[in-house]
Design a protein around this motif. Structure first.
Motif, PDB file in Angstrom:
ATOM      1  N   LEU A 108      92.025 -36.568  31.133  1.00 50.90           N
ATOM      2  CA  LEU A 108      93.442 -36.754  31.445  1.00 50.90           C
ATOM      3  C   LEU A 108      93.947 -38.094  30.917  1.00 50.90           C
ATOM      4  CD1 LEU A 108      94.096 -35.467  35.088  1.00 50.90           C
ATOM      5  CD2 LEU A 108      95.268 -34.754  33.010  1.00 50.90           C
ATOM      6  N   ILE A 109      93.149 -39.133  31.096  1.00 53.59           N
ATOM      7  CA  ILE A 109      93.543 -40.469  30.641  1.00 53.59           C
ATOM      8  C   ILE A 109      93.624 -40.521  29.120  1.00 53.59           C
ATOM      9  CG2 ILE A 109      92.846 -42.901  30.586  1.00 53.59           C
ATOM     10  CD1 ILE A 109      91.597 -42.454  33.364  1.00 53.59           C
ATOM     11  N   ILE A 110      92.713 -39.829  28.451  1.00 52.74           N
ATOM     12  CA  ILE A 110      92.754 -39.752  26.982  1.00 52.74           C
ATOM     13  C   ILE A 110      94.044 -39.087  26.523  1.00 52.74           C
ATOM     14  CG2 ILE A 110      91.694 -38.654  24.964  1.00 52.74           C
ATOM     15  CD1 ILE A 110      88.969 -39.088  26.336  1.00 52.74           C
ATOM     16  N   LYS A 111      94.412 -37.979  27.173  1.00 47.07           N
ATOM     17  CA  LYS A 111      95.660 -37.285  26.836  1.00 47.07           C
ATOM     18  C   LYS A 111      96.870 -38.189  27.077  1.00 47.07           C
ATOM     19  CE  LYS A 111      94.305 -32.454  27.692  1.00 47.07           C
ATOM     20  NZ  LYS A 111      94.594 -31.243  28.496  1.00 47.07           N
ATOM     21  N   LEU A 112      96.829 -38.922  28.192  1.00 49.79           N
ATOM     22  CA  LEU A 112      97.933 -39.812  28.539  1.00 49.79           C
ATOM     23  C   LEU A 112      98.122 -40.893  27.474  1.00 49.79           C
ATOM     24  CD1 LEU A 112     100.020 -40.950  30.590  1.00 49.79           C
ATOM     25  CD2 LEU A 112      98.124 -42.207  31.648  1.00 49.79           C
ATOM     26  N   LYS A 113      97.025 -41.521  27.076  1.00 53.38           N
ATOM     27  CA  LYS A 113      97.112 -42.608  26.096  1.00 53.38           C
ATOM     28  C   LYS A 113      97.499 -42.091  24.712  1.00 53.38           C
ATOM     29  CE  LYS A 113      94.015 -45.790  28.484  1.00 53.38           C
ATOM     30  NZ  LYS A 113      92.758 -46.577  28.442  1.00 53.38           N
ATOM     31  N   LYS A 114      97.033 -40.892  24.371  1.00 56.98           N
ATOM     32  CA  LYS A 114      97.394 -40.297  23.091  1.00 56.98           C
ATOM     33  C   LYS A 114      98.887 -39.989  23.040  1.00 56.98           C
ATOM     34  CE  LYS A 114      96.283 -36.436  19.995  1.00 56.98           C
ATOM     35  NZ  LYS A 114      95.480 -35.184  19.829  1.00 56.98           N
ATOM     36  N   ALA A 115      99.410 -39.427  24.143  1.00 59.03           N
ATOM     37  CA  ALA A 115     100.837 -39.087  24.205  1.00 59.03           C
ATOM     38  C   ALA A 115     101.706 -40.345  24.217  1.00 59.03           C
ATOM     39  CB  ALA A 115     101.129 -38.242  25.443  1.00 59.03           C
ATOM     40  N   SER A 116     101.130 -41.474  24.678  1.00 62.54           N
ATOM     41  CA  SER A 116     101.901 -42.713  24.781  1.00 62.54           C
ATOM     42  C   SER A 116     101.886 -43.528  23.504  1.00 62.54           C
ATOM     43  CB  SER A 116     101.357 -43.572  25.938  1.00 62.54           C
ATOM     44  OG  SER A 116     101.391 -42.846  27.153  1.00 62.54           O
ATOM     45  N   ASN A 117     101.099 -43.110  22.520  1.00 72.78           N
ATOM     46  CA  ASN A 117     101.045 -43.832  21.249  1.00 72.78           C
ATOM     47  C   ASN A 117     102.438 -43.883  20.613  1.00 72.78           C
ATOM     48  OD1 ASN A 117      98.354 -44.487  21.271  1.00 72.78           O
ATOM     49  ND2 ASN A 117      97.692 -42.671  20.162  1.00 72.78           N
ATOM     50  N   GLY A 118     102.850 -45.058  20.210  1.00 70.68           N
ATOM     51  CA  GLY A 118     104.149 -45.194  19.558  1.00 70.68           C
ATOM     52  C   GLY A 118     105.275 -45.526  20.512  1.00 70.68           C
ATOM     53  N   LEU A 119     105.036 -45.416  21.827  1.00 72.21           N
ATOM     54  CA  LEU A 119     106.079 -45.758  22.795  1.00 72.21           C
ATOM     55  C   LEU A 119     106.128 -47.276  22.998  1.00 72.21           C
ATOM     56  CD1 LEU A 119     105.665 -43.069  25.606  1.00 72.21           C
ATOM     57  CD2 LEU A 119     107.007 -42.953  23.508  1.00 72.21           C
ATOM     58  N   GLU A 120     107.293 -47.782  23.313  1.00 74.14           N
ATOM     59  CA  GLU A 120     107.456 -49.193  23.609  1.00 74.14           C
ATOM     60  C   GLU A 120     106.902 -49.457  25.003  1.00 74.14           C
ATOM     61  OE1 GLU A 120     107.772 -52.881  23.302  1.00 74.14           O
ATOM     62  OE2 GLU A 120     108.600 -51.746  21.590  1.00 74.14           O
ATOM     63  N   LEU A 121     105.692 -50.050  25.067  1.00 80.08           N
ATOM     64  CA  LEU A 121     105.010 -50.216  26.349  1.00 80.08           C
ATOM     65  C   LEU A 121     105.584 -51.370  27.167  1.00 80.08           C
ATOM     66  CD1 LEU A 121     101.300 -49.652  25.212  1.00 80.08           C
ATOM     67  CD2 LEU A 121     102.953 -47.989  26.076  1.00 80.08           C
ATOM     68  N   HIS A 122     106.197 -52.334  26.513  1.00 78.11           N
ATOM     69  CA  HIS A 122     106.763 -53.484  27.220  1.00 78.11           C
ATOM     70  C   HIS A 122     108.289 -53.418  27.122  1.00 78.11           C
ATOM     71  CE1 HIS A 122     102.740 -55.128  27.569  1.00 78.11           C
ATOM     72  NE2 HIS A 122     102.573 -54.922  26.271  1.00 78.11           N
ATOM     73  N   LEU A 123     108.899 -53.026  28.227  1.00 70.25           N
ATOM     74  CA  LEU A 123     110.348 -52.863  28.235  1.00 70.25           C
ATOM     75  C   LEU A 123     111.044 -54.220  28.212  1.00 70.25           C
ATOM     76  CD1 LEU A 123     110.731 -50.053  30.933  1.00 70.25           C
ATOM     77  CD2 LEU A 123     110.475 -49.798  28.460  1.00 70.25           C
ATOM     78  N   GLU A 406      97.535 -49.918  35.629  1.00 68.71           N
ATOM     79  CA  GLU A 406      97.976 -49.759  34.243  1.00 68.71           C
ATOM     80  C   GLU A 406      98.240 -48.295  33.910  1.00 68.71           C
ATOM     81  OE1 GLU A 406      96.223 -50.467  29.717  1.00 68.71           O
ATOM     82  OE2 GLU A 406      95.227 -51.393  31.440  1.00 68.71           O
ATOM     83  N   ILE A 407      97.358 -47.402  34.370  1.00 68.17           N
ATOM     84  CA  ILE A 407      97.536 -45.971  34.125  1.00 68.17           C
ATOM     85  C   ILE A 407      98.773 -45.449  34.852  1.00 68.17           C
ATOM     86  CG2 ILE A 407      96.526 -43.684  34.599  1.00 68.17           C
ATOM     87  CD1 ILE A 407      93.768 -45.048  34.129  1.00 68.17           C
ATOM     88  N   GLY A 408      98.985 -45.925  36.079  1.00 69.25           N
ATOM     89  CA  GLY A 408     100.173 -45.528  36.831  1.00 69.25           C
ATOM     90  C   GLY A 408     101.451 -45.921  36.114  1.00 69.25           C
ATOM     91  N   CYS A 409     101.477 -47.142  35.579  1.00 65.47           N
ATOM     92  CA  CYS A 409     102.654 -47.605  34.826  1.00 65.47           C
ATOM     93  C   CYS A 409     102.860 -46.766  33.570  1.00 65.47           C
ATOM     94  CB  CYS A 409     102.478 -49.072  34.439  1.00 65.47           C
ATOM     95  SG  CYS A 409     102.572 -50.217  35.837  1.00 65.47           S
ATOM     96  N   LEU A 410     101.752 -46.375  32.925  1.00 63.76           N
ATOM     97  CA  LEU A 410     101.833 -45.557  31.715  1.00 63.76           C
ATOM     98  C   LEU A 410     102.398 -44.172  32.038  1.00 63.76           C
ATOM     99  CD1 LEU A 410     101.146 -46.348  28.844  1.00 63.76           C
ATOM    100  CD2 LEU A 410      98.917 -45.243  29.108  1.00 63.76           C
ATOM    101  N   CYS A 411     101.999 -43.609  33.179  1.00 62.70           N
ATOM    102  CA  CYS A 411     102.530 -42.308  33.612  1.00 62.70           C
ATOM    103  C   CYS A 411     104.033 -42.394  33.855  1.00 62.70           C
ATOM    104  CB  CYS A 411     101.822 -41.847  34.885  1.00 62.70           C
ATOM    105  SG  CYS A 411     100.095 -41.366  34.672  1.00 62.70           S
ATOM    106  N   LYS A 412     104.461 -43.450  34.522  1.00 60.92           N
ATOM    107  CA  LYS A 412     105.894 -43.645  34.786  1.00 60.92           C
ATOM    108  C   LYS A 412     106.668 -43.774  33.478  1.00 60.92           C
ATOM    109  CE  LYS A 412     107.168 -46.468  38.010  1.00 60.92           C
ATOM    110  NZ  LYS A 412     107.280 -47.691  38.844  1.00 60.92           N
ATOM    111  N   LEU A 413     106.103 -44.556  32.560  1.00 63.68           N
ATOM    112  CA  LEU A 413     106.771 -44.780  31.281  1.00 63.68           C
ATOM    113  C   LEU A 413     106.919 -43.476  30.506  1.00 63.68           C
ATOM    114  CD1 LEU A 413     107.899 -46.797  29.189  1.00 63.68           C
ATOM    115  CD2 LEU A 413     105.573 -47.006  28.295  1.00 63.68           C
ATOM    116  N   LEU A 414     105.863 -42.649  30.530  1.00 61.20           N
ATOM    117  CA  LEU A 414     105.900 -41.379  29.800  1.00 61.20           C
ATOM    118  C   LEU A 414     106.970 -40.449  30.379  1.00 61.20           C
ATOM    119  CD1 LEU A 414     104.219 -40.106  27.446  1.00 61.20           C
ATOM    120  CD2 LEU A 414     102.980 -38.840  29.203  1.00 61.20           C
TER     121      LEU A 414
END
Length: 461
Positions: A108-123, A406-414
């Motif tokens: 699940l974490i691998i899928k999350l990070k793959k889907a987040s590639n290219g997103l602006e992680l620092h708003l 960090e994973i929780g923040c990534l989920c919110k961002l996605l």
């Protein structure tokens, strides 16, 4: 018993009741009910089983029961903003995070990070303020909790002002209005502005409302007690009459409520508005093709001017763990990065790791008690989650607290990026930014959107 008085003997006082019963009755109303209870049967109310009623008085009770179905307002349209109609896409059973194996969680974490590639992680930080709240912010009588809310409200107003949304001739729609404090401050910021109306949307009955206290003649306050899921904004009489440009806003609009509000603004409202202005074109001969094209273009421009667009959206996001795939507006984005409802259901629950910190473990029982004692001091919507749901015991040794956060923040961002993509596809220029410090609120992301030039020049497809 004394003649003409209640015949019930009050054991505690060692005397008969002194109340006067109704003509033809032996007991007063209170004691008569106690005496007759053995002979009369009480049943749960069919409208609301939380209370009971005498079976022989059921029909009379149903006519006045507070739980009876009330007439729907004209702007109520069943599930107009609900979203997904195909229930086949919704997974039947949600597996708790605590039951996931280490391998399943890692996938699940691998899928999350793959889907987040290219997103602006620092708003970008857009922490602003507004003059309308300066006096309240400097008032020493306000406690810490009130001060935090004021800082958030001031920043929301500051962002609205920066987007040029605080102007005359506007209809401000506050979703999840609660007491209506945010609308109160918007009204305070518009002291010298004319032709302004406020719609406060809240499905629950609310105590200590502040919108009823406004006496300024230039603005109109109206409260709509309706679920956003069923709100057809175009059918609200005051909106239908004036057709002012709409500004949608809200502070801490929980989970799926944000998606319902977005769809209400940019889908159902715009579609209904466009549909009302459409008229069948008159039949013309083949020689009039040029004239027809010219007239259609003019009519289209006239329609867009008559139907004022949604000129701005400003929503402080929160409670991603309460999002729902059925209502989520970013489903197309999730599918485009190879994700579906199963992953979404995991990610929306994992998003809580960003705010609860996953700090509750079996070794911190004393800290848990201290947390419970301080419940009243917790910022709204920032609550501790159960160990079963968060899976703290299972995840100990797999992920550290910082990794989970960090994973929780990534989920919110996605999830939020899916909303931003949805608005951009609808012809809006959308942005996500931090509008306050995390020390003020852990739910500190603001979604803003204004019509892009393409939306103004031509209708969104």
């Amino acid at each position: 018993p004394v003649p003409g008085r209640c015949a019930y003997f009050v054991e505690r006082k060692k005397r008969f009741c002194k109340m006067i019963p109704a003509p033809g009755r032996r007991f007063c109303g209170e004691h008569g009910q106690q005496e007759e209870e053995n002979d009369r049967k009480r049943i749960p109310c069919p409208l609301d089983p939380k209370h009971t009623v005498y079976e022989d008085q059921l029909q009379k009770h149903l006519k006045k029961c507070n739980s009876r179905e009330k007439p729907k307002p004209v702007y109520f349209v069943q599930d107009i903003n609900a979203g997904l109609k195909d229930v086949a896409e919704i997974p039947e059973k949600q597996v708790p995070l605590s039951s996931l194996s280490k391998e399943e969680l890692e996938n699940l974490i691998i899928k999350l990070k793959k889907a987040s590639n290219g997103l602006e992680l620092h708003l970008k930080e857009q922490i602003l303020s507004h003059q309308a709240l300066q006096e309240a912010l400097n008032d020493p009588k306000n406690g810490e909790s009130a001060f935090k809310h004021l800082k958030q409200q001031a920043s929301i107003l500051g962002n609205m002002e920066k987007l040029h949304l605080l102007g005359p001739g506007r209809c401000f729609v506050e979703f999840g209005a609660g007491r209506g404090k945010l609308s109160h401050w918007v009204d305070a910021a518009l002291q010298n502005v004319e032709n302004v109306q406020f719609l406060l949307v809240e499905r629950a009955t609310t105590r200590f409302k502040v919108d009823g206290k406004h006496k300024r003649k230039d603005s109109v306050f109206e409260r709509l007690q309706v679920d956003i899921q069923h709100l057809c904004l175009n059918k609200v009489p005051i909106v239908e009459k004036k057709k002012l440009p709409v500004v949608g806003f809200g502070k801490h609009l929980c989970g799926a409520a944000t998606d319902l509000a977005l769809r209400c603004l940019v889908e159902s409202y715009t579609t209904c508005c466009d549909g009302e202005n459409e008229e069948p074109a008159p039949k013309r001969s083949r020689n009039d093709k040029t004239e027809v094209a010219s007239n259609n273009s003019a009519d289209s421009q006239s329609n867009r001017e008559d139907c004022k667009p949604v000129v701005g959206i400003v929503i402080a996001l929160c409670c991603h763990h309460k999002c729902d795939w059925t209502h989520y507006v970013g489903r197309e984005f999730f599918k485009s990065v190879g994700l579906g409802p199963v992953e979404f259901n995991y990610f929306q629950r994992m998003s809580s790791w960003a705010t609860c910190g996953m700090q509750e473990t079996s070794s911190k029982a004393s800290a848990r008690q201290e947390s419970e004692d301080q419940t009243n001091d917790i910022e709204e919507h920032e609550q501790t989650f159960s160990k079963t749901e968060s899976g703290s015991d299972t995840l100990q040794g797999i992920l550290t607290v910082e990794e989970r956060k960090e994973i929780g923040c990534l989920c919110k961002l996605l999830i939020d990026h899916g909303r931003s993509e949805y608005l951009q596809q609808r012809g809006y220029k959308a942005a996500l930014q931090y509008y306050t410090e995390s020390a003020v609120s852990l739910e500190n992301v603001l979604l803003t959107a204004i019509p892009s030039p393409s939306l103004i020049s031509e209708p969104a497809t």
